[in-house]
Design a protein around this motif. Structure first.
Motif, PDB file in Angstrom:
ATOM      1  N   TYR A 137       0.800  -1.225   0.000  1.00 22.60           N
ATOM      2  CA  TYR A 137       0.000   0.000   0.000  1.00 22.60           C
ATOM      3  C   TYR A 137       0.834   1.278   0.000  1.00 22.60           C
ATOM      4  N   LEU A 138       1.884   1.301  -0.787  1.00 21.41           N
ATOM      5  CA  LEU A 138       2.694   2.508  -0.930  1.00 21.41           C
ATOM      6  C   LEU A 138       1.913   3.528  -1.731  1.00 21.41           C
ATOM      7  N   ASN A 139       1.796   4.723  -1.209  1.00 21.37           N
ATOM      8  CA  ASN A 139       1.032   5.761  -1.901  1.00 21.37           C
ATOM      9  C   ASN A 139       1.677   7.114  -1.651  1.00 21.37           C
ATOM     10  N   VAL A 140       1.809   7.895  -2.704  1.00 22.23           N
ATOM     11  CA  VAL A 140       2.323   9.255  -2.609  1.00 22.23           C
ATOM     12  C   VAL A 140       1.171  10.186  -2.986  1.00 22.23           C
ATOM     13  N   LEU A 141       0.915  11.158  -2.146  1.00 27.51           N
ATOM     14  CA  LEU A 141      -0.168  12.105  -2.423  1.00 27.51           C
ATOM     15  C   LEU A 141       0.058  12.801  -3.764  1.00 27.51           C
ATOM     16  N   PRO A 142      -1.018  13.102  -4.484  1.00 28.62           N
ATOM     17  CA  PRO A 142      -0.879  13.706  -5.821  1.00 28.62           C
ATOM     18  C   PRO A 142       0.018  14.943  -5.867  1.00 28.62           C
ATOM     19  N   GLN A 143      -0.055  15.801  -4.859  1.00 27.54           N
ATOM     20  CA  GLN A 143       0.755  17.027  -4.892  1.00 27.54           C
ATOM     21  C   GLN A 143       2.248  16.766  -4.691  1.00 27.54           C
ATOM     22  N   TRP A 144       2.631  15.536  -4.339  1.00 27.99           N
ATOM     23  CA  TRP A 144       4.034  15.175  -4.152  1.00 27.99           C
ATOM     24  C   TRP A 144       4.542  14.239  -5.237  1.00 27.99           C
ATOM     25  N   ARG A 145       3.718  13.936  -6.218  1.00 27.97           N
ATOM     26  CA  ARG A 145       4.120  13.011  -7.276  1.00 27.97           C
ATOM     27  C   ARG A 145       5.039  13.685  -8.283  1.00 27.97           C
ATOM     28  N   LYS A 146       5.590  12.883  -9.172  1.00 28.80           N
ATOM     29  CA  LYS A 146       6.597  13.321 -10.139  1.00 28.80           C
ATOM     30  C   LYS A 146       6.170  14.560 -10.925  1.00 28.80           C
ATOM     31  N   SER A 147       4.893  14.641 -11.258  1.00 28.77           N
ATOM     32  CA  SER A 147       4.422  15.770 -12.067  1.00 28.77           C
ATOM     33  C   SER A 147       4.464  17.099 -11.307  1.00 28.77           C
ATOM     34  N   HIS A 148       4.602  17.049  -9.976  1.00 19.16           N
ATOM     35  CA  HIS A 148       4.603  18.276  -9.172  1.00 19.16           C
ATOM     36  C   HIS A 148       5.885  18.488  -8.375  1.00 19.16           C
ATOM     37  N   SER A 149       6.853  17.601  -8.521  1.00 15.03           N
ATOM     38  CA  SER A 149       8.062  17.695  -7.704  1.00 15.03           C
ATOM     39  C   SER A 149       9.266  17.213  -8.495  1.00 15.03           C
ATOM     40  N   SER A 150      10.406  17.800  -8.211  1.00 22.82           N
ATOM     41  CA  SER A 150      11.642  17.339  -8.853  1.00 22.82           C
ATOM     42  C   SER A 150      12.226  16.131  -8.112  1.00 22.82           C
ATOM     43  N   VAL A 151      11.675  15.814  -6.945  1.00 25.94           N
ATOM     44  CA  VAL A 151      12.115  14.657  -6.168  1.00 25.94           C
ATOM     45  C   VAL A 151      11.185  13.492  -6.482  1.00 25.94           C
ATOM     46  N   LEU A 152      11.748  12.345  -6.799  1.00 23.84           N
ATOM     47  CA  LEU A 152      10.961  11.140  -7.071  1.00 23.84           C
ATOM     48  C   LEU A 152      10.657  10.455  -5.736  1.00 23.84           C
ATOM     49  N   TRP A 153       9.594  10.920  -5.065  1.00 22.16           N
ATOM     50  CA  TRP A 153       9.301  10.458  -3.708  1.00 22.16           C
ATOM     51  C   TRP A 153       8.983   8.968  -3.655  1.00 22.16           C
ATOM     52  N   THR A 154       8.426   8.412  -4.720  1.00 21.76           N
ATOM     53  CA  THR A 154       8.179   6.971  -4.736  1.00 21.76           C
ATOM     54  C   THR A 154       9.509   6.223  -4.654  1.00 21.76           C
ATOM     55  N   GLU A 155      10.508   6.676  -5.404  1.00 24.12           N
ATOM     56  CA  GLU A 155      11.842   6.071  -5.330  1.00 24.12           C
ATOM     57  C   GLU A 155      12.436   6.222  -3.938  1.00 24.12           C
ATOM     58  N   VAL A 156      12.260   7.385  -3.343  1.00 23.26           N
ATOM     59  CA  VAL A 156      12.806   7.632  -2.007  1.00 23.26           C
ATOM     60  C   VAL A 156      12.170   6.683  -0.988  1.00 23.26           C
ATOM     61  N   LEU A 157      10.841   6.548  -1.043  1.00 22.32           N
ATOM     62  CA  LEU A 157      10.164   5.665  -0.097  1.00 22.32           C
ATOM     63  C   LEU A 157      10.596   4.211  -0.272  1.00 22.32           C
ATOM     64  N   ILE A 158      10.651   3.757  -1.515  1.00 25.35           N
ATOM     65  CA  ILE A 158      11.105   2.387  -1.771  1.00 25.35           C
ATOM     66  C   ILE A 158      12.577   2.254  -1.363  1.00 25.35           C
ATOM     67  N   GLY A 159      13.373   3.252  -1.660  1.00 24.28           N
ATOM     68  CA  GLY A 159      14.790   3.238  -1.289  1.00 24.28           C
ATOM     69  C   GLY A 159      14.991   3.103   0.211  1.00 24.28           C
ATOM     70  N   LEU A 160      14.169   3.775   0.998  1.00 26.61           N
ATOM     71  CA  LEU A 160      14.256   3.634   2.451  1.00 26.61           C
ATOM     72  C   LEU A 160      13.904   2.209   2.883  1.00 26.61           C
ATOM     73  N   GLY A 161      12.903   1.616   2.218  1.00 30.97           N
ATOM     74  CA  GLY A 161      12.566   0.220   2.491  1.00 30.97           C
ATOM     75  C   GLY A 161      13.722  -0.704   2.153  1.00 30.97           C
ATOM     76  N   LEU A 162      14.406  -0.409   1.049  1.00 34.85           N
ATOM     77  CA  LEU A 162      15.558  -1.228   0.656  1.00 34.85           C
ATOM     78  C   LEU A 162      16.690  -1.115   1.671  1.00 34.85           C
ATOM     79  N   ARG A 163      16.909   0.088   2.178  1.00 31.92           N
ATOM     80  CA  ARG A 163      17.943   0.274   3.211  1.00 31.92           C
ATOM     81  C   ARG A 163      17.602  -0.535   4.464  1.00 31.92           C
TER      82      ARG A 163
END
Length: 157
Positions: free
Chosen positions: A41-67
């Motif tokens: 159930y990984l979910n990024v709010l629309p205002q934080w998604r790729k189309s609205h941010s230069s940071v790929l927050w989905t990658e960051v969240l998954i990356g933290l899980g990988l760490r």
């Protein structure tokens, strides 16, 4: 996130594992990868998604899980990213491997992917790497540390 041990009936009977092809847990056991952490159930709010941010927050969240997985007793991390949006591409960019045909979850087609454990994980996107490392280093752990205690596996007699 949940830790599963595929050597245990309680894990094999869980709905997350039962949704997989029966061959997938068998293959993971054959490959000596019985302990997995699921990302659910990984979910990024629309205002934080790729189309609205230069940071790929989905990658960051998954990356933290990988760490987290890399320093845990888990062998792999598993996810079921939707294929009708671009989450599967994000996972592949983070070196995910598709392990079976897609499944249907909550009426959405979802791939089944795993990430291998790494000792020196690197991220292709430097911004993702910067945020993952910064957030990882500044984390505050409260209570029991997740996925750090390993119960010795005992075969039933």
């Amino acid at each position: 996130m949940t830790m599963f041990d595929l050597r245990l009936n309680s894990s094999l009977d869980h709905h997350y594992i039962k949704a997989l092809s029966p061959e997938t847990p068998k293959k993971l056991l054959r490959d000596r990868q019985p302990r997995l952490i699921s990302i659910e159930y990984l979910n990024v709010l629309p205002q934080w998604r790729k189309s609205h941010s230069s940071v790929l927050w989905t990658e960051v969240l998954i990356g933290l899980g990988l760490r987290l997985m890399d320093q845990s007793p888990a062998d792999i991390i598993m996810g079921t990213p939707r294929t009708d949006v671009k989450v599967l591409e994000v996972c592949k960019n983070l070196e995910a491997i598709e392990v079976q045909e897609p499944i249907l979850k909550m009426n959405y087609p979802c791939a089944v992917v795993i990430f291998q454990k790494q000792t020196q994980r690197k991220f292709k996107n430097s911004t993702t790497a910067q945020y993952v490392e910064g957030l990882w280093q500044s984390r505050i752990e409260t209570g029991a540390q997740p996925f750090t205690y390993e119960v010795p596996y005992r075969k039933a007699s």
